[in-house]
Design an enzyme around this catalytic site. Structure first.
Site, PDB file in Angstrom:
ATOM      1  N   GLU A  84      -1.369   3.311  -1.950  1.00 28.41           N
ATOM      2  CA  GLU A  84       0.063   3.154  -1.720  1.00 28.41           C
ATOM      3  C   GLU A  84       0.926   3.837  -2.776  1.00 28.41           C
ATOM      4  O   GLU A  84       1.987   4.370  -2.452  1.00 28.41           O
ATOM      5  CB  GLU A  84       0.413   1.665  -1.641  1.00 28.41           C
ATOM      6  CG  GLU A  84       1.844   1.394  -1.247  1.00 28.41           C
ATOM      7  CD  GLU A  84       2.095  -0.076  -0.945  1.00 28.41           C
ATOM      8  OE1 GLU A  84       3.220  -0.536  -1.202  1.00 28.41           O
ATOM      9  OE2 GLU A  84       1.168  -0.756  -0.462  1.00 28.41           O
ATOM     10  N   SER A 133       0.347  -3.909  -4.837  1.00 28.78           N
ATOM     11  CA  SER A 133      -0.735  -3.697  -3.865  1.00 28.78           C
ATOM     12  C   SER A 133      -1.120  -2.222  -3.874  1.00 28.78           C
ATOM     13  O   SER A 133      -0.327  -1.368  -3.483  1.00 28.78           O
ATOM     14  CB  SER A 133      -0.273  -4.118  -2.469  1.00 28.78           C
ATOM     15  OG  SER A 133       0.014  -5.492  -2.445  1.00 28.78           O
ATOM     16  N   ARG A 192       5.050   0.853   5.438  1.00 29.33           N
ATOM     17  CA  ARG A 192       4.976   1.477   4.119  1.00 29.33           C
ATOM     18  C   ARG A 192       5.233   2.984   4.188  1.00 29.33           C
ATOM     19  O   ARG A 192       4.629   3.772   3.453  1.00 29.33           O
ATOM     20  CB  ARG A 192       3.620   1.199   3.447  1.00 29.33           C
ATOM     21  CG  ARG A 192       3.305  -0.253   3.244  1.00 29.33           C
ATOM     22  CD  ARG A 192       4.343  -0.956   2.358  1.00 29.33           C
ATOM     23  NE  ARG A 192       4.056  -2.384   2.298  1.00 29.33           N
ATOM     24  CZ  ARG A 192       4.541  -3.281   3.149  1.00 29.33           C
ATOM     25  NH1 ARG A 192       5.361  -2.900   4.129  1.00 29.33           N
ATOM     26  NH2 ARG A 192       4.240  -4.550   3.034  1.00 29.33           N
TER      27      ARG A 192
END
Length: 372
Positions: free
Chosen positions: A362, A247, A176
């Site tokens: 995130e 998410s 990520r």
């Protein structure tokens, strides 16, 4: 700040149009966010690069927006310009080379590659957002990451004011992460992927839940979309469980001793549950844990704070964990940015208190922060 001549001439740029009445609540999948000072839609890579350069030269803060699936934006009037990437061309070659504009809908890219019999991103089906965002945070799911297939990225370098094709190896791609994330050093204009030609009925890579069984590409895509939909991770305007940024927290990576301690701690409460604790050994000896597992074991069930045991006062909570998946923070229709932030802070503090793990958000935060 007054408009400069440069900003007043934006409407003269080919493939660029000024927009009125734009709110970030209309541009993001969380459906929250205030009003930018101005907004423009760039329909070509050249326009996207040029408008960025003109805004930078004029000293106007800007935010590039694709699908808006990874943004948490403050409410109210924001001192920045929204630049909407709408260069959505997709070119799929039979040999597996795929080029997509930054504004292309990511799932459209996946659908076209699967239809062409190209293997490599079928397990990334159903992920909301634009193609240009995928290398920035190295989008991944179900055992596949964009870094597995990314060949190169067409960037506008905001420091040198030039465009360049950059190989994927230069982006420091990791879980990520890329060196584009949070830096603002460059704007993604186009991406190129190198996929494997296997034909429309060719097998997909093994799906983890299938225990090594391979499915034809179209069937694999269909199954992944079904799984994501069951978790509220496929956009549906009628389903508030999908009004999210996907998410919300990344899966934390901790030293192996820390993972062992968490598992032992859980074993004292529920030995069976502890035995099945998700943990994934990394090449450097650290362990990746499941953020969703930690959130649930820290006392935050699906739908929190609205659960069956909730008091009547909580039944209208505007921001809640998804009723389908604890890793998604959702807008139930009337949430503000502050509501989302408050919920995120509550979840993060609870996991920290329970397991001494600090979850990392995130999404990209605009005009607000989750705090230290």
């Amino acid at each position: 700040m007054s408009d400069s001549p440069a900003t007043q001439n934006f409407c003269d740029i080919p493939d660029c149009e000024a927009l009125d009445g734009v709110r970030f609540a209309d541009l993001t999948t969380l459906r929250i966010g205030g009003t930018p000072r101005r907004a423009y839609r760039a329909r070509s890579s050249e326009a996207l690069a040029l408008i960025t350069q003109l805004l930078d030269d004029a000293g106007h803060p800007l935010l590039i927006v694709g699908g808006g699936s990874n943004l948490v934006v403050a409410d109210g009037e924001l001192d920045l310009t929204a630049v909407i990437a709408a260069n959505d061309d997709i070119h799929v070659n039979p040999d597996g080379l795929v080029r997509a504009g930054a504004g292309a809908v990511w799932d459209d890219v996946v659908a076209q590659t699967v239809a062409a019999g190209l293997r490599g991103i079928e397990t990334l089906s159903g992920i909301p957002g634009s193609a240009g965002a995928t290398p920035v945070q190295n989008v991944g799911a179900y055992g596949t990451e964009v870094s597995d297939v990314l060949a190169r990225v067409h960037l506008y370098n905001r420091k040198t004011k030039t465009t360049e094709w950059v190989p994927a190896a230069d982006l420091d791609l990791a879980y990520r992460y890329s060196n584009l994330k949070f830096t603002g050093r460059a704007v993604v204009l186009d991406i190129e992927l190198q996929l494997e030609a296997v034909g429309p009925s060719g097998d997909s890579i093994p799906l983890r839940h299938r225990k090594g069984e391979k499915l034809p590409l179209a069937k694999a895509r269909e199954e992944i979309i079904s799984i994501r939909a069951q978790k509220g991770m496929v956009l549906d305007p009628t389903d508030h469980d999908t009004w999210s940024a996907g998410s919300f927290f990344t899966n934390p990576i901790v030293p192996q001793a820390h993972a062992d301690a968490i598992q032992q701690q859980r074993a004292a409460q529920d030995p069976v549950d502890a035995e099945s604790m998700p943990r994934f050994l990394q090449p450097d000896g650290t362990v990746k844990l499941s953020a969703a597992w930690l959130i649930e074991r820290a006392g935050f069930p699906k739908g929190f704070p609205n659960t069956e045991a909730s008091t009547e006062a909580n039944t209208e909570a505007p921001a809640r964990l998804s009723t389908k998946h604890t890793l998604a923070l959702t807008n139930r229709g009337s949430a503000t940015a502050d509501d989302i932030v408050a919920l995120a802070r509550t979840i993060r503090a609870g996991v920290q208190d329970a397991f001494s793990v600090t979850l990392e958000a995130e999404p990209v935060w605009v005009g607000l922060t989750i705090g230290e």
